[in-house]
Design an enzyme around this catalytic site. Structure first.
Site, PDB file in Angstrom:
ATOM      1  N   HIS A 223      -4.097 -24.289  12.800  1.00 39.64           N
ATOM      2  CA  HIS A 223      -3.896 -25.162  11.629  1.00 39.64           C
ATOM      3  C   HIS A 223      -2.430 -25.197  11.184  1.00 39.64           C
ATOM      4  O   HIS A 223      -2.146 -25.422  10.009  1.00 39.64           O
ATOM      5  CB  HIS A 223      -4.771 -24.736  10.442  1.00 39.64           C
ATOM      6  CG  HIS A 223      -6.211 -24.512  10.802  1.00 39.64           C
ATOM      7  ND1 HIS A 223      -7.175 -25.498  10.727  1.00 39.64           N
ATOM      8  CD2 HIS A 223      -6.848 -23.418  11.276  1.00 39.64           C
ATOM      9  CE1 HIS A 223      -8.341 -25.008  11.118  1.00 39.64           C
ATOM     10  NE2 HIS A 223      -8.174 -23.752  11.476  1.00 39.64           N
TER      11      HIS A 223
ATOM     12  N   SER B 245      23.957 -37.940  14.573  1.00 38.42           N
ATOM     13  CA  SER B 245      23.650 -39.016  13.635  1.00 38.42           C
ATOM     14  C   SER B 245      24.909 -39.844  13.429  1.00 38.42           C
ATOM     15  O   SER B 245      26.018 -39.310  13.435  1.00 38.42           O
ATOM     16  CB  SER B 245      23.194 -38.409  12.313  1.00 38.42           C
ATOM     17  OG  SER B 245      23.444 -39.308  11.254  1.00 38.42           O
TER      18      SER B 245
ATOM     19  N   LYS C   4      24.423 -33.433  11.829  1.00 34.00           N
ATOM     20  CA  LYS C   4      23.094 -33.517  12.442  1.00 34.00           C
ATOM     21  C   LYS C   4      23.095 -33.242  13.938  1.00 34.00           C
ATOM     22  O   LYS C   4      23.991 -33.609  14.662  1.00 34.00           O
ATOM     23  CB  LYS C   4      22.482 -34.911  12.227  1.00 34.00           C
ATOM     24  CG  LYS C   4      21.933 -35.181  10.845  1.00 34.00           C
ATOM     25  CD  LYS C   4      20.813 -34.259  10.412  1.00 34.00           C
ATOM     26  CE  LYS C   4      19.502 -34.495  11.127  1.00 34.00           C
ATOM     27  NZ  LYS C   4      18.839 -35.729  10.742  1.00 34.00           N
TER      28      LYS C   4
ATOM     29  N   GLU D 123      11.391 -35.968  20.916  1.00 36.82           N
ATOM     30  CA  GLU D 123      10.745 -37.064  20.174  1.00 36.82           C
ATOM     31  C   GLU D 123      10.352 -38.207  21.093  1.00 36.82           C
ATOM     32  O   GLU D 123       9.277 -38.806  20.947  1.00 36.82           O
ATOM     33  CB  GLU D 123      11.683 -37.579  19.075  1.00 36.82           C
ATOM     34  CG  GLU D 123      11.910 -36.552  17.968  1.00 36.82           C
ATOM     35  CD  GLU D 123      13.045 -36.984  17.050  1.00 36.82           C
ATOM     36  OE1 GLU D 123      12.823 -37.864  16.212  1.00 36.82           O
ATOM     37  OE2 GLU D 123      14.158 -36.444  17.180  1.00 36.82           O
TER      38      GLU D 123
END
Ligand code: ARG
Length: 487
Positions: free
Chosen positions: A177, A298, A304, A311
């Site tokens: 979970h 970024s 970043k 992804e």
């Protein structure tokens, strides 16, 4: 149309094949050429051209069979085979390209053959149809590319296994979970992904057995009245057998749908690994650092470092699932045998192959180069009272019923929460307040290394089991990679 000797070349379509009008394989009974809108809808050469090497391979096998059947003389066979070789060279070199007017790969290649052989080039079409050709080409293409995909999966598995080996004693929190559940060895978790990929490869190899059936010889749908030899063709093309039913052979695409399922599930496994990497690389986790070569920045936030490979691995699974849905929907309700709907089988298949061949090397590189922050994992491994189960199991070994042990440890956790303490911080007196069974010796199991070593039953996370697992997986992945390389 003229061949290289300047002779006129027969053309079934109404065009003259000088490049001004299209060459078609079906012009005989038609008064004029097709409407532009039909031609544009119908054309598939822009995507099926990649089947050219497989179509040529099948053409060579078919030419030999025509010769055996007495339909091509030895001299004609010789000319045919060298023209096919020459055409293949020209295709490879990019000198022969499909033209806008070529409806599909078969049309383009027949044009190439006619350019080289004149009328003789038209003999190759005897006894075969684009229906058995396209089904054969797609099987040949996929059997080849499945092996490439399996090789790339093996590289990813190898990268995961190298990280697992480096982390065979690295302690980390294990989750259910997405909540701390029990501590685990980080290598054990990495190997869980390797097992999933190994099953994906097993599925593809199992698929290959069913795909190894040659449709060539089925003709349009009913076989041929010519004395062809589908079994000889099958053997020459590396298939295990020839199709026992010509109608099934040209009508079904279950081999493509099954491949797409296997590809989609592989995509889903990649997406789960991708999601874990995204989490692990986050500021909240800080379990890993992705190497600069596999991270992006970024355009506005200079600080970043983004896990785009992970992804995209996660995101691309969407299109792999879409490819499967697309083909199944196309196939549903189609009457036997060939219908032009079946031309829609190729783009999802090619998309799935391209997607996997793009994603797998990137994920393998990302995994191979990432750095693991073992001390950070260890520092949080027992957070959230992750050794509570170990304590309960110790009480069970002392004769307490598990139901009662569960209750006692639950109360102990509440006691810790109320008093802002960890399980290991409790005094003898505090332990005794909660239960008489909580004698000072219970602290023995509150050591994470001991807890992990204790999970030594087959399949457990104890470092000794993880090492064995790694050895077995190495053997398995070597064997799978050997299959893909043709061993
Ligand atoms: N381009 C077609 C396909 O991909 C080849 C077979 C065409 N057959 C036909 N009878 N029109 O399915």
């Amino acid at each position: 149309m003229r061949n290289k000797e300047g002779e006129n070349v027969a053309d079934e379509g109404r065009g003259d094949n000088t490049g001004r009008a299209p060459m078609r394989l079906w012009g005989g009974r038609f008064e004029g050429g097709p409407a532009d809108a039909l031609a544009r809808l119908s054309v598939s050469v822009q995507f099926d051209w990649r089947l050219a090497p497989y179509d040529l391979m099948a053409s060579r096998a078919h030419a030999r069979v025509l010769h055996k059947a007495g339909l091509l003389s030895a001299d004609e066979l010789g000319q045919m085979l060298s023209a096919l070789d020459d055409l293949e060279q020209s295709c490879k070199a990019g000198d022969f390209r499909p033209a806008v007017a070529d409806e599909d790969v078969h049309t383009a290649l027949e044009r190439g053959l006619l350019e080289r052989l004149g009328t003789l080039g038209g003999k190759l079409r005897a006894g075969r149809s684009r229906n058995d050709q396209i089904a054969t080409d797609l099987r040949l293409y996929l059997r080849d590319h499945v092996r490439l995909i399996v090789s790339r999966v093996a590289e990813l598995q190898t990268a995961l296994m190298a990280q697992a080996e480096a982390n065979v004693t690295t302690v980390a929190p294990g989750f259910t979970h997405l909540q701390h559940a029990q501590p685990i060895i980080f290598g054990h978790q990495l190997l869980a992904h390797v097992h999933a990929f190994a099953r994906d490869v097993d599925r593809l190899r199992d698929w290959d057995k069913r795909a190894a059936v040659s449709p060539l010889g089925s003709g349009a749908l009913a076989g041929s009245s010519l004395p062809l030899d589908p079994e000889a063709v099958a053997t020459e093309l590396g298939f295990d057998s020839a199709a026992p039913n010509s109608m099934d052979a040209v009508a079904d695409r279950d081999f493509a749908a099954e491949f797409l399922f296997d590809a989609a599930l592989l995509g889903v496994h990649l997406s789960r690994l991708g999601e874990e990497v995204v989490l692990w690389a986050s500021q909240e986790f800080r379990w890993i650092e992705i190497d600069d070569t596999y991270a992006t920045g970024s355009s506005i936030m200079p600080q970043k470092k983004n896990p785009d490979v992970a992804e995209l691995a996660r995101g691309k699974s969407g299109r792999l699932i879409g490819d499967l849905m697309s083909l199944l929907t196309t196939l549903k309700g189609l009457p036997l045998t060939y219908n032009r709907d079946l031309q829609e089988d190729k783009e999802p298949v090619f998309d799935a192959v391209d997607t996997l061949l793009l994603v797998l090397p990137a994920v393998a590189g990302m995994i191979a180069t990432l750095r693991v922050n073992a001390s950070r994992m260890a520092a949080v491994a027992t957070d959230g009272f992750a050794l509570a189960t170990d304590l309960a199991e110790l009480l069970v070994r002392k004769g307490v019923a598990f139901r009662d042990a569960h209750e006692i440890v639950g109360q102990l956790v509440v006691f810790c929460q109320v008093n802002d303490k960890d399980l290991g911080d409790l005094s003898d007196a505090e332990l005794a307040t909660v239960s008489e069974h909580l004698t000072p010796d219970v602290r023995g199991v509150l050591d994470v290394e001991g807890a992990l070593a204790a999970r030594r039953a087959y399949g457990g996370t104890a470092p000794e089991r993880v090492r064995e697992q790694l050895g077995a997986l190495r053997t398995k992945v070597d064997e799978q990679a050997g299959w893909a390389a043709g061993a």
